[in-house]
Enzyme design. Structure first.
Site, PDB file in Angstrom:
ATOM      1  N   GLY A  15      36.197  37.302  36.239  1.00  0.00           N
ATOM      2  CA  GLY A  15      36.398  39.081  36.366  1.00  0.00           C
ATOM      3  C   GLY A  15      35.463  39.572  35.387  1.00  0.00           C
ATOM      4  O   GLY A  15      35.722  40.553  34.856  1.00  0.00           O
ATOM      5  N   SER A  16      34.423  38.868  34.949  1.00  0.00           N
ATOM      6  CA  SER A  16      33.424  39.764  34.024  1.00  0.00           C
ATOM      7  C   SER A  16      32.972  40.987  34.404  1.00  0.00           C
ATOM      8  O   SER A  16      32.688  42.021  33.599  1.00  0.00           O
ATOM      9  CB  SER A  16      32.409  38.777  33.306  1.00  0.00           C
ATOM     10  OG  SER A  16      31.432  38.717  34.482  1.00  0.00           O
ATOM     11  N   ASN A  17      32.657  41.110  35.663  1.00  0.00           N
ATOM     12  CA  ASN A  17      32.153  42.333  36.242  1.00  0.00           C
ATOM     13  C   ASN A  17      33.079  43.261  36.260  1.00  0.00           C
ATOM     14  O   ASN A  17      32.755  44.539  36.063  1.00  0.00           O
ATOM     15  CB  ASN A  17      31.519  41.805  37.853  1.00  0.00           C
ATOM     16  CG  ASN A  17      30.052  41.677  37.704  1.00  0.00           C
ATOM     17  OD1 ASN A  17      29.213  42.358  37.499  1.00  0.00           O
ATOM     18  ND2 ASN A  17      29.985  40.333  38.157  1.00  0.00           N
ATOM     19  N   MET A  93      35.951  35.292  46.034  1.00  0.00           N
ATOM     20  CA  MET A  93      35.076  33.961  46.724  1.00  0.00           C
ATOM     21  C   MET A  93      35.721  33.925  48.023  1.00  0.00           C
ATOM     22  O   MET A  93      35.540  32.696  48.543  1.00  0.00           O
ATOM     23  CB  MET A  93      35.536  33.035  45.570  1.00  0.00           C
ATOM     24  CG  MET A  93      35.324  33.274  44.295  1.00  0.00           C
ATOM     25  SD  MET A  93      33.348  33.367  44.283  1.00  0.00           S
ATOM     26  CE  MET A  93      32.798  32.050  44.662  1.00  0.00           C
ATOM     27  N   LEU A  95      35.469  34.838  52.329  1.00  0.00           N
ATOM     28  CA  LEU A  95      34.725  35.568  53.054  1.00  0.00           C
ATOM     29  C   LEU A  95      35.729  36.437  53.891  1.00  0.00           C
ATOM     30  O   LEU A  95      36.817  36.049  54.399  1.00  0.00           O
ATOM     31  CB  LEU A  95      34.130  34.676  54.202  1.00  0.00           C
ATOM     32  CG  LEU A  95      32.787  34.226  54.282  1.00  0.00           C
ATOM     33  CD1 LEU A  95      32.529  33.272  55.311  1.00  0.00           C
ATOM     34  CD2 LEU A  95      31.999  35.490  54.043  1.00  0.00           C
ATOM     35  N   ASN A 111      29.624  44.555  47.735  1.00  0.00           N
ATOM     36  CA  ASN A 111      29.363  43.263  46.726  1.00  0.00           C
ATOM     37  C   ASN A 111      28.183  43.115  46.127  1.00  0.00           C
ATOM     38  O   ASN A 111      27.300  43.781  46.363  1.00  0.00           O
ATOM     39  CB  ASN A 111      29.361  42.187  48.015  1.00  0.00           C
ATOM     40  CG  ASN A 111      29.405  40.720  47.705  1.00  0.00           C
ATOM     41  OD1 ASN A 111      30.367  40.502  46.642  1.00  0.00           O
ATOM     42  ND2 ASN A 111      28.593  39.924  47.954  1.00  0.00           N
ATOM     43  N   HIS A 113      25.786  40.021  44.575  1.00  0.00           N
ATOM     44  CA  HIS A 113      25.361  38.510  44.792  1.00  0.00           C
ATOM     45  C   HIS A 113      24.119  38.288  43.749  1.00  0.00           C
ATOM     46  O   HIS A 113      23.433  39.154  43.587  1.00  0.00           O
ATOM     47  CB  HIS A 113      24.920  38.264  46.058  1.00  0.00           C
ATOM     48  CG  HIS A 113      24.390  36.896  46.483  1.00  0.00           C
ATOM     49  ND1 HIS A 113      25.463  36.284  46.695  1.00  0.00           N
ATOM     50  CD2 HIS A 113      23.442  36.428  46.423  1.00  0.00           C
ATOM     51  CE1 HIS A 113      24.729  35.067  46.765  1.00  0.00           C
ATOM     52  NE2 HIS A 113      23.367  35.218  46.840  1.00  0.00           N
TER      53      HIS A 113
HETATM   54  C1  GRF Z   1      28.949  37.079  39.863  1.00  0.00           C
HETATM   55  O1  GRF Z   1      27.938  36.265  39.353  1.00  0.00           O
HETATM   56  C2  GRF Z   1      28.774  37.749  40.981  1.00  0.00           C
HETATM   57  O2  GRF Z   1      27.478  38.034  41.279  1.00  0.00           O
HETATM   58  C3  GRF Z   1      29.324  36.839  42.033  1.00  0.00           C
HETATM   59  O3  GRF Z   1      30.481  35.942  41.570  1.00  0.00           O
HETATM   60  C4  GRF Z   1      30.071  36.332  39.875  1.00  0.00           C
HETATM   61  C5  GRF Z   1      31.411  36.948  39.641  1.00  0.00           C
HETATM   62  O4  GRF Z   1      31.585  36.614  38.105  1.00  0.00           O
HETATM   63  N1  GRF Z   1      29.652  37.501  43.045  1.00  0.00           N
HETATM   64  P1  GRF Z   1      32.690  37.504  37.349  1.00  0.00           P
HETATM   65  O5  GRF Z   1      33.757  37.041  37.909  1.00  0.00           O
HETATM   66  O6  GRF Z   1      32.292  38.840  37.751  1.00  0.00           O
HETATM   67  O7  GRF Z   1      32.526  37.006  35.939  1.00  0.00           O
END
Ligand code: GRF
Length: 206
Positions: A15-17, A93, A95, A111, A113
């Site tokens: 969940g860093s994003n 994670m 689909l 999304n 990627h």
């Molecule tokens: C990120 O690299 C994103 O691009 C991919 O999964 C990863 C998720 O990282 N879809 P986080 O959980 O947001 O740290």
């Protein structure tokens, strides 16, 4: 300035994003409200992040019997309940296969990627790029469609990984840029709309 958008975030792990979006909102960089975190993983670190930020959490555990087929439909029901403008996948994670969900939220699910699509689709895109010997990889933010890592492209950014000594360093470098890019793209939804032109999503300001 456009009006604040309401979003749901779907995450399965670290969940860093998600955290970058939370921080971006707190700093006034992202004109949005996170209405809910939805996760399929009761162990996701994203849950702790949501708790700290006082964001409602919905855990839809697909491991519970019979849930896998139901997962997408449960997600749709949950999304409908929170009535959001935009659904943000941030390390989700699974689909999404359900036509019902995809059609109901067409061009409202985004999304991120960690590669320049169509290169290195699927899992471990940073490792794929590193192992291939790519000197440049990057990130892609796109709308979701029926195919994996495929929908109309909103934003892409190249990242130079030529000096990275291993895949971890490449992933870290890309992740840093993901955080910034995702915040900007989410914020842009409060300032205009995206019109689909073939394979591209074109930004039209309000
Ligand atoms: C990120 O690299 C994103 O691009 C991919 O999964 C990863 C998720 O990282 N879809 P986080 O959980 O947001 O740290």
């Amino acid at each position: 300035m456009g009006s604040k958008i309401s979003i749901a975030v779907l995450a399965s792990g670290r969940g860093s994003n998600f955290q970058a979006i939370i921080n971006g909102i707190a700093k006034g960089e992202v004109n949005a409200d996170i209405k809910v975190l939805i996760t399929n993983n009761p162990e996701a670190q994203a849950i702790e992040r949501a708790k700290k930020a006082k964001i409602p959490i919905e855990i839809i555990d697909e491991k519970k019997s019979g849930m896998r087929e139901q997962l997408d439909l449960e997600i749709k029901k949950t999304l409908d309940k929170y009535n959001v403008d935009l659904v943000v996948l941030a390390g989700y994670m699974k689909l999404i296969k359900s036509k019902e969900l995809l059609q109901a939220y067409r061009n409202r699910i985004i999304n991120i990627h960690p590669s320049l699509l169509p290169a290195f689709q699927g899992l471990h895109a940073q490792k794929q790029a590193f192992d291939y010997g790519a000197k440049v990889s990057g990130l892609t933010i796109h709308f979701l469609d029926e195919q994996l890592d495929h929908g109309p492209i909103i934003y892409q950014e190249a990242v130079d990984i030529s000096d990275c000594k291993d895949e971890e360093e490449a992933a870290e470098k890309i992740l840093n840029r993901e955080h910034k890019a995702y915040k900007k793209v989410i914020d842009s939804f409060s300032k205009g709309k995206y019109v689909i032109e073939g394979r591209r999503a074109k930004f039209v300001p309000y």
